[in-house]
Design an enzyme around this catalytic site. Sequence first.
Site, PDB file in Angstrom:
ATOM      1  N   HIS A  49      -3.492  -4.785  -5.473  1.00  0.00           N
ATOM      2  CA  HIS A  49      -4.204  -4.353  -6.670  1.00  0.00           C
ATOM      3  C   HIS A  49      -4.790  -5.521  -7.451  1.00  0.00           C
ATOM      4  CE1 HIS A  49      -2.614  -0.430  -5.804  1.00  0.00           C
ATOM      5  NE2 HIS A  49      -1.364  -0.848  -5.940  1.00  0.00           N
ATOM      6  N   ASP A  98      -5.628   2.453  -1.404  1.00  0.00           N
ATOM      7  CA  ASP A  98      -5.472   1.734  -2.668  1.00  0.00           C
ATOM      8  C   ASP A  98      -6.743   0.986  -3.041  1.00  0.00           C
ATOM      9  OD1 ASP A  98      -2.887   2.548  -3.208  1.00  0.00           O
ATOM     10  OD2 ASP A  98      -1.937   0.742  -2.415  1.00  0.00           O
TER      11      ASP A  98
END
Length: 329
Positions: free
Chosen positions: A291, A268
């Site tokens: 994120h 990610d």
Amino acid sequence: MRKAEFETITLEEARAHRRQRAGAPACPQMTLAAPVALEGVGLHSGHAIHMTLHPAGADFGIVFRRTDLDGGEAATDIRARYDQVGDTMLSTAIRNEAGASISTVEHLMAALATLGVDNAFIEIDGPEIPVMDGSSQVFVEAIEAAGLKALAAPRHAIRILKPVIVEDGLKRAALLPGEGFTLAFEIEFENPVIGHEVIEADFHAQDFRESILSARTFGLLKDVEAMWKAGLGLGGTLENTVVVDGDRVLNEEGLRFDDEFVRHKVLDAVGDLALAGAPFIGRYEGLRAGHAMNNRVLRALFADSSAYEIVELGAPATEAQHKAAIPAE
């Protein structure tokens, strides 16, 4: 060149290699050699999504076009950049000024970044990237099958010059000076299956694709059920998500790695950092980051022009680097 190979190279070959390195052109930008068509379900909508990755010219970057929307380029085209990120709740979503968005871009961006794809035009008929198997593996295999094409323009990188750190409670994300590009990540979950995991990964290592990009997204069953009730995660299944319930992994095949959870967090991070628009020279460290923190550290980096510089990749090596790579004459 590995040290073991030094004994088999002749002095003339060494001199030729040195001359070749000294006059080597800059590392070129790359694009796809042919279009790549993919289809799958959206993780949150559960709808079937079709996507085609097209070759693009130098300095084009990565641009998505929503083919299901009307209104021309200004309404349908979304540039994959850190300053276009509009939502980081359950994935990374980018949007344009007209409000069109693409979510869950991180897995595809990680594949493009790792394979060195600088430029691509991506048509997609829905608001999210298909989840595929929950990792970047399917994207990597499809792009490798199509092949890559070098472009007549030099590639650039972002060299970190001083530490850039963002913190939020126990969460931390940092971009630090360093050679090459390494990533370190640490997670801490109360769940006994996930628990405390730490990993260090070299982005340029030969096994990075296999050891990091094949790690799948994951979730706790209670969180997955809450998402379903909220109308999210409707495309999530045991085919594309590692689901943990108490001390059990519900997926019949189990984990791909004992520490697959932290490996996916690195995946990610690679995808989120790819929204910088160029590869990094330095080091990334994440502690319980997600994120949102990844995007925050990018924004902090680019807000301080003294924290980085843009350098051309593939410039002639220094004499010291030559001596390290070539046996003495």
